[in-house]
Design an enzyme around this catalytic site. Structure first.
Site, mmCIF file in Angstrom:
data_model
loop_
_atom_site.group_PDB
_atom_site.id
_atom_site.type_symbol
_atom_site.label_atom_id
_atom_site.label_comp_id
_atom_site.label_asym_id
_atom_site.label_seq_id
_atom_site.Cartn_x
_atom_site.Cartn_y
_atom_site.Cartn_z
ATOM 1 N N SER A 210 0.829 -1.216 0.000
ATOM 2 C CA SER A 210 0.000 0.000 0.000
ATOM 3 C C SER A 210 0.862 1.264 0.000
ATOM 4 O O SER A 210 1.887 1.324 0.694
ATOM 5 C CB SER A 210 -0.869 0.056 1.268
ATOM 6 N N ILE A 211 0.386 2.273 -0.709
ATOM 7 C CA ILE A 211 1.057 3.578 -0.676
ATOM 8 C C ILE A 211 1.093 4.089 0.779
ATOM 9 O O ILE A 211 2.110 4.609 1.239
ATOM 10 C CB ILE A 211 0.322 4.576 -1.606
ATOM 11 N N TYR B 189 -10.396 3.779 -16.249
ATOM 12 C CA TYR B 189 -10.374 4.446 -14.930
ATOM 13 C C TYR B 189 -11.764 5.028 -14.613
ATOM 14 O O TYR B 189 -12.177 5.114 -13.462
ATOM 15 C CB TYR B 189 -9.282 5.515 -14.898
ATOM 16 N N LYS C 162 -11.684 11.288 -8.498
ATOM 17 C CA LYS C 162 -10.408 11.965 -8.227
ATOM 18 C C LYS C 162 -10.506 13.464 -8.558
ATOM 19 O O LYS C 162 -9.864 14.292 -7.905
ATOM 20 C CB LYS C 162 -9.263 11.321 -9.009
#
Ligand code: NAD
Length: 256
Positions: A19-20, A156, A163
């Site tokens: 994970s980021i 996406y 986003k």
């Protein structure tokens, strides 16, 4: 120099060591931060608790961001245990798998609402909980975005719209919280193989194209993102708010 000495950081969005949020947590910890992890649901609890223990996080709390009660619970616990908060890391996104392939035109009302609620509104709700605990502490808030917010990226789809809402929320939150000395920014990361990325149809194609066409001819790593996250969390970025910072090997600047 420990850039996060005596700082308390809330990390939302660790699923595993890919994970980021995990790389960001590790970087902030290395620089002296005290950490609180959150998890969504029992399945995630069994994954996240061992990681919280491994890294030495002092708190690990339930927080499915679709629940206002769980969000409230997190900030009540932080107030009780820590008394204040310095940094909020939002690294959360979700959409139905079916909405991450084919035509965006077919996005359902429910799928649209779900993606926007979990991936964008949650930043607003978490920031509202965090802000009172950051009073007088030069708090920092950050979230993770992607180029799909501003350019069409195949498959996406609804996440690109989410986003875009997230990035716009960053600017409005930065304006609301600036007078309190709280800064709000976003990192727009290049594509990275994580659990969330697995949900995007033909994600491998995106990775290959970035490697071929980005100025640096490589994909970024979670550690690349974590370096910029440390900058945004710390006083190194003391004059920066409302920004979307690209960590994408420069892919966003390339035309033909
Ligand atoms: P990840 O799967 O490791 O993390 C996503 C996290 O979102 C998970 O921990 C998951 O539990 C959490 N989550 C989902 N629904 C939730 C809910 N209802 N309540 C609370 N948490 C919930 O994947 P990642 O790639 O590290 O994603 C972190 C952030 O980075 C996301 O916002 C993602 O959109 C963004 N991002 C990822 C990439 C990429 O290519 N991986 C690129 C740019 C931005």
């Amino acid at each position: 120099m420990a850039l996060m000495k005596d700082k308390k950081a809330l990390i939302c969005g660790v699923a595993n060591e890919k994970s980021i949020a995990w790389a960001i947590a590790s970087k902030l910890k290395e620089e002296g931060a005290d950490l609180c992890f959150t998890y969504a649901g029992d399945a995630m609890k069994s994954r996240v608790e061992p990681l919280a223990e491994k890294i030495g996080a002092s708190l690990c709390l339930p927080c499915d961001v679709s629940s206002d009660e769980e969000i409230d619970g997190v900030f009540k616990s932080i107030k009780k245990e820590w008394g204040h908060l310095d940094t909020l890391v939002h690294a959360i996104a979700f959409a139905n798998r079916d909405d991450l392939k084919g035509s965006f035109l077919n996005t359902s009302r429910e799928g649209f609402k779900l993606a926007l609620d979990i991936s964008a509104y949650s930043l607003v709700a978490l920031s509202r909980g965090a802000a009172p605990l950051m009073e007088g502490r030069k708090g920092t808030i950050m979230c993770m975005s992607y180029l799909g917010s501003e350019k069409v990226i195949k498959n996406y789809n609804v996440m690109g719209v989410a986003k875009a809402a997230l990035e716009s929320s960053v600017r409005y939150l930065a304006n609301d919280l600036g007078p309190e000395g709280i800064r709000v920014n976003s990192i727009s990361a290049g594509p990275i193989k994580t659990l969330a990325a697995k949900g995007i149809n033909k994600f491998e194609d995106i990775l290959r194209i970035v490697e071929e066409r980005s100025p640096m001819h490589k994909n970024v790593t979670i550690e690349d993102v974590a370096g910029t996250a440390l900058y945004l969390a710390s006083d190194l970025s003391s004059g920066v708010t409302g920004e979307i910072i690209y960590v994408d090997s420069g892919f966003n600047v390339v035309g033909v």
